[in-house]
Write a protein that holds these residues in place. Structure first.
Motif, PDB file in Angstrom:
ATOM      1  N   ASP A   1      -6.229 -14.124  29.699  1.00  0.00           N
ATOM      2  CA  ASP A   1      -5.805 -12.746  29.463  1.00  0.00           C
ATOM      3  C   ASP A   1      -6.822 -11.997  28.601  1.00  0.00           C
ATOM      4  OD1 ASP A   1      -3.511 -13.227  30.918  1.00  0.00           O
ATOM      5  OD2 ASP A   1      -2.239 -13.542  29.162  1.00  0.00           O
ATOM      6  N   ALA A   2      -7.339 -12.664  27.576  1.00  0.00           N
ATOM      7  CA  ALA A   2      -8.338 -12.027  26.711  1.00  0.00           C
ATOM      8  C   ALA A   2      -9.627 -11.737  27.468  1.00  0.00           C
ATOM      9  CB  ALA A   2      -8.622 -12.913  25.496  1.00  0.00           C
ATOM     10  N   SER A   3     -10.008 -12.633  28.371  1.00  0.00           N
ATOM     11  CA  SER A   3     -11.232 -12.407  29.151  1.00  0.00           C
ATOM     12  C   SER A   3     -11.079 -11.199  30.068  1.00  0.00           C
ATOM     13  CB  SER A   3     -11.597 -13.661  29.970  1.00  0.00           C
ATOM     14  OG  SER A   3     -10.690 -13.879  31.031  1.00  0.00           O
ATOM     15  N   VAL A   4      -9.870 -10.994  30.588  1.00  0.00           N
ATOM     16  CA  VAL A   4      -9.613  -9.808  31.419  1.00  0.00           C
ATOM     17  C   VAL A   4      -9.693  -8.539  30.569  1.00  0.00           C
ATOM     18  CG1 VAL A   4      -7.841  -8.587  32.742  1.00  0.00           C
ATOM     19  CG2 VAL A   4      -8.273 -11.014  33.170  1.00  0.00           C
ATOM     20  N   SER A   5      -9.096  -8.569  29.390  1.00  0.00           N
ATOM     21  CA  SER A   5      -9.172  -7.402  28.507  1.00  0.00           C
ATOM     22  C   SER A   5     -10.609  -7.104  28.100  1.00  0.00           C
ATOM     23  CB  SER A   5      -8.298  -7.615  27.262  1.00  0.00           C
ATOM     24  OG  SER A   5      -6.937  -7.632  27.604  1.00  0.00           O
ATOM     25  N   ALA A   6     -11.411  -8.146  27.920  1.00  0.00           N
ATOM     26  CA  ALA A   6     -12.823  -7.938  27.582  1.00  0.00           C
ATOM     27  C   ALA A   6     -13.562  -7.258  28.738  1.00  0.00           C
ATOM     28  CB  ALA A   6     -13.486  -9.268  27.247  1.00  0.00           C
ATOM     29  N   ILE A   7     -13.212  -7.603  29.973  1.00  0.00           N
ATOM     30  CA  ILE A   7     -13.816  -6.930  31.132  1.00  0.00           C
ATOM     31  C   ILE A   7     -13.435  -5.457  31.143  1.00  0.00           C
ATOM     32  CG2 ILE A   7     -13.727  -6.760  33.655  1.00  0.00           C
ATOM     33  CD1 ILE A   7     -13.491  -9.824  33.711  1.00  0.00           C
ATOM     34  N   ILE A   8     -12.154  -5.178  30.897  1.00  0.00           N
ATOM     35  CA  ILE A   8     -11.704  -3.780  30.858  1.00  0.00           C
ATOM     36  C   ILE A   8     -12.459  -3.020  29.773  1.00  0.00           C
ATOM     37  CG2 ILE A   8      -9.729  -2.241  30.542  1.00  0.00           C
ATOM     38  CD1 ILE A   8      -7.925  -4.617  31.345  1.00  0.00           C
ATOM     39  N   MET A   9     -12.556  -3.622  28.587  1.00  0.00           N
ATOM     40  CA  MET A   9     -13.255  -2.961  27.484  1.00  0.00           C
ATOM     41  C   MET A   9     -14.722  -2.744  27.815  1.00  0.00           C
ATOM     42  SD  MET A   9     -12.740  -1.594  24.527  1.00  0.00           S
ATOM     43  CE  MET A   9     -11.401  -2.333  23.571  1.00  0.00           C
ATOM     44  N   GLY A  10     -15.311  -3.661  28.560  1.00  0.00           N
ATOM     45  CA  GLY A  10     -16.702  -3.495  28.968  1.00  0.00           C
ATOM     46  C   GLY A  10     -16.900  -2.248  29.816  1.00  0.00           C
ATOM     47  N   PHE A  11     -15.964  -1.968  30.705  1.00  0.00           N
ATOM     48  CA  PHE A  11     -16.032  -0.747  31.503  1.00  0.00           C
ATOM     49  C   PHE A  11     -15.844   0.487  30.627  1.00  0.00           C
ATOM     50  CE2 PHE A  11     -15.472  -3.495  35.170  1.00  0.00           C
ATOM     51  CZ  PHE A  11     -16.110  -2.805  36.186  1.00  0.00           C
ATOM     52  N   LEU A  12     -14.911   0.409  29.683  1.00  0.00           N
ATOM     53  CA  LEU A  12     -14.606   1.574  28.852  1.00  0.00           C
ATOM     54  C   LEU A  12     -15.740   1.899  27.885  1.00  0.00           C
ATOM     55  CD1 LEU A  12     -10.865   0.766  28.011  1.00  0.00           C
ATOM     56  CD2 LEU A  12     -11.729   2.434  29.675  1.00  0.00           C
ATOM     57  N   MET A  13     -16.391   0.865  27.341  1.00  0.00           N
ATOM     58  CA  MET A  13     -17.461   1.073  26.372  1.00  0.00           C
ATOM     59  C   MET A  13     -18.834   1.136  27.025  1.00  0.00           C
ATOM     60  SD  MET A  13     -16.257  -1.443  23.249  1.00  0.00           S
ATOM     61  CE  MET A  13     -17.654  -0.950  22.237  1.00  0.00           C
ATOM     62  N   ASN A  14     -18.933   0.591  28.225  1.00  0.00           N
ATOM     63  CA  ASN A  14     -20.217   0.514  28.930  1.00  0.00           C
ATOM     64  C   ASN A  14     -21.271  -0.184  28.073  1.00  0.00           C
ATOM     65  OD1 ASN A  14     -21.883   0.931  31.165  1.00  0.00           O
ATOM     66  ND2 ASN A  14     -22.692   2.844  30.354  1.00  0.00           N
ATOM     67  N   ASP A  15     -20.822  -1.238  27.382  1.00  0.00           N
ATOM     68  CA  ASP A  15     -21.727  -1.959  26.484  1.00  0.00           C
ATOM     69  C   ASP A  15     -21.207  -3.391  26.339  1.00  0.00           C
ATOM     70  OD1 ASP A  15     -23.282  -3.010  24.443  1.00  0.00           O
ATOM     71  OD2 ASP A  15     -23.312  -1.144  23.296  1.00  0.00           O
ATOM     72  N   ALA A  16     -21.675  -4.294  27.172  1.00  0.00           N
ATOM     73  CA  ALA A  16     -21.189  -5.674  27.168  1.00  0.00           C
ATOM     74  C   ALA A  16     -21.497  -6.376  25.851  1.00  0.00           C
ATOM     75  CB  ALA A  16     -21.809  -6.443  28.328  1.00  0.00           C
ATOM     76  N   ASP A  17     -22.666  -6.096  25.254  1.00  0.00           N
ATOM     77  CA  ASP A  17     -23.024  -6.749  23.996  1.00  0.00           C
ATOM     78  C   ASP A  17     -22.056  -6.361  22.880  1.00  0.00           C
ATOM     79  OD1 ASP A  17     -25.171  -8.037  25.143  1.00  0.00           O
ATOM     80  OD2 ASP A  17     -26.630  -6.488  24.552  1.00  0.00           O
ATOM     81  N   ALA A  18     -21.677  -5.095  22.846  1.00  0.00           N
ATOM     82  CA  ALA A  18     -20.736  -4.639  21.822  1.00  0.00           C
ATOM     83  C   ALA A  18     -19.381  -5.310  21.992  1.00  0.00           C
ATOM     84  CB  ALA A  18     -20.585  -3.120  21.886  1.00  0.00           C
ATOM     85  N   VAL A  19     -18.950  -5.487  23.237  1.00  0.00           N
ATOM     86  CA  VAL A  19     -17.674  -6.156  23.497  1.00  0.00           C
ATOM     87  C   VAL A  19     -17.752  -7.617  23.078  1.00  0.00           C
ATOM     88  CG1 VAL A  19     -16.024  -6.848  25.277  1.00  0.00           C
ATOM     89  CG2 VAL A  19     -17.062  -4.572  25.356  1.00  0.00           C
ATOM     90  N   ASN A  20     -18.849  -8.274  23.376  1.00  0.00           N
ATOM     91  CA  ASN A  20     -19.026  -9.671  22.958  1.00  0.00           C
ATOM     92  C   ASN A  20     -18.980  -9.807  21.440  1.00  0.00           C
ATOM     93  OD1 ASN A  20     -19.270 -10.607  25.598  1.00  0.00           O
ATOM     94  ND2 ASN A  20     -21.503 -10.455  25.598  1.00  0.00           N
ATOM     95  N   ASP A  21     -19.629  -8.878  20.748  1.00  0.00           N
ATOM     96  CA  ASP A  21     -19.605  -8.896  19.284  1.00  0.00           C
ATOM     97  C   ASP A  21     -18.178  -8.680  18.764  1.00  0.00           C
ATOM     98  OD1 ASP A  21     -22.330  -9.286  19.250  1.00  0.00           O
ATOM     99  OD2 ASP A  21     -22.819  -7.191  18.842  1.00  0.00           O
ATOM    100  N   MET A  22     -17.458  -7.747  19.389  1.00  0.00           N
ATOM    101  CA  MET A  22     -16.096  -7.441  18.977  1.00  0.00           C
ATOM    102  C   MET A  22     -15.191  -8.660  19.127  1.00  0.00           C
ATOM    103  SD  MET A  22     -13.441  -4.742  20.743  1.00  0.00           S
ATOM    104  CE  MET A  22     -14.570  -3.368  20.524  1.00  0.00           C
ATOM    105  N   THR A  23     -15.261  -9.306  20.274  1.00  0.00           N
ATOM    106  CA  THR A  23     -14.387 -10.465  20.504  1.00  0.00           C
ATOM    107  C   THR A  23     -14.785 -11.637  19.612  1.00  0.00           C
ATOM    108  OG1 THR A  23     -15.754 -11.139  22.408  1.00  0.00           O
ATOM    109  CG2 THR A  23     -13.809  -9.782  22.865  1.00  0.00           C
ATOM    110  N   ALA A  24     -16.073 -11.781  19.315  1.00  0.00           N
ATOM    111  CA  ALA A  24     -16.516 -12.863  18.423  1.00  0.00           C
ATOM    112  C   ALA A  24     -15.940 -12.674  17.023  1.00  0.00           C
ATOM    113  CB  ALA A  24     -18.042 -12.911  18.378  1.00  0.00           C
ATOM    114  N   VAL A  25     -15.931 -11.440  16.539  1.00  0.00           N
ATOM    115  CA  VAL A  25     -15.365 -11.147  15.219  1.00  0.00           C
ATOM    116  C   VAL A  25     -13.865 -11.420  15.215  1.00  0.00           C
ATOM    117  CG1 VAL A  25     -14.852  -9.312  13.570  1.00  0.00           C
ATOM    118  CG2 VAL A  25     -17.148  -9.498  14.554  1.00  0.00           C
TER     119      VAL A  25
END
Length: 239
Positions: free
Chosen positions: A150-174
């Motif tokens: 479920d979290a991986s799906v939300s990360a994909i959605i956030m990637g589309f919304l932010m258009n920045d995969a690195d930022a999403v990866n950093d967010m989920t890591a924190v």
């Protein structure tokens, strides 16, 4: 050079693009027979797909999609961490379990204490287990795998919304660093195991996690909202 035939080019709306990406992501997970989710029956896999695609619609229909997605990520990573703390270690797979074991508040060794922990944290599973707390470990793995999906799906959605995969990866890591540290501390306190953090560090951790949870809202209310949406939306069949 032949020009592209415009009739062959399909234009996707944002919901269609997100749903198509997620459907492909889930298809890969379901075809991994090494994981528990890949061994689920097709009805259960279909339900997981329906709920996650329903979540997409709820996020994109909200007044603040990025905020709605952030709240889902907090909820899902918190639930993932509740069981994931027992799976972390230096040689763990998937990689997120290995990375989080480097956090100072995550021991990566709670699996060694399961005999002490099981009767307190997993009393029903422990009582029904045969050898080596087998049902405890099945429950831990199943809860972790579903929440991580479920979290991986939300990360994909956030990637589309932010258009920045690195930022999403950093967010989920924190988020994982905080939630795994917090959840391990909860278990250590409940089971009288020594803490890995100083009291001032624990206070700061509790404050940050409390703020994230309050921002996320009621977990069960959100899960119920997603289930209701899944019950009413058009269902995309598994391939």
């Amino acid at each position: 050079m032949r020009s592209a035939n415009r009739k062959e080019i399909k234009s996707y709306t944002l919901p269609e693009a997100v749903q198509a990406t997620i459907a492909e992501h889930l298809y890969e997970i379901y075809n991994d027979r090494a994981g528990l989710i890949g061994r689920l029956d097709r009805w259960t896999q279909q339900r997981i797909t329906d709920e996650n695609l329903a979540k997409v619609l709820l996020v994109l229909e909200s007044d603040k999609p990025a905020e709605a997605c952030y709240r889902d990520l907090v909820r899902e990573i918190d639930i993932e961490a509740e069981s994931g703390i027992y799976l972390t270690r230096q040689d763990a797979r998937p990689d997120h379990l290995q990375r989080v074991s480097d956090e100072p508040g995550v021991s990566g060794r709670l699996h060694e204490e399961i005999a002490t922990i099981a009767s307190t944290v997993f009393p029903d599973e422990a009582a029904r287990s045969a050898d080596e707390f087998d049902l405890v470990w099945v429950s831990i793995q199943a809860c972790h795998d579903r929440a991580h999906l479920d979290a991986s799906v939300s990360a994909i959605i956030m990637g589309f919304l932010m258009n920045d995969a690195d930022a999403v990866n950093d967010m989920t890591a924190v988020m994982r660093a905080l939630m795994y540290t917090y959840q391990e501390n909860v278990v250590r306190r409940r089971c009288d195991l020594p803490s890995l953090l100083q009291e001032i560090e624990l206070r700061d951790l509790r404050t940050m996690v409390t703020e994230m949870r309050e921002r996320s809202g009621n977990y069960e209310d959100r899960a119920s909202e997603i289930r209701r949406k899944a019950d009413t939306r058009y269902k995309i069949p598994l391939s």
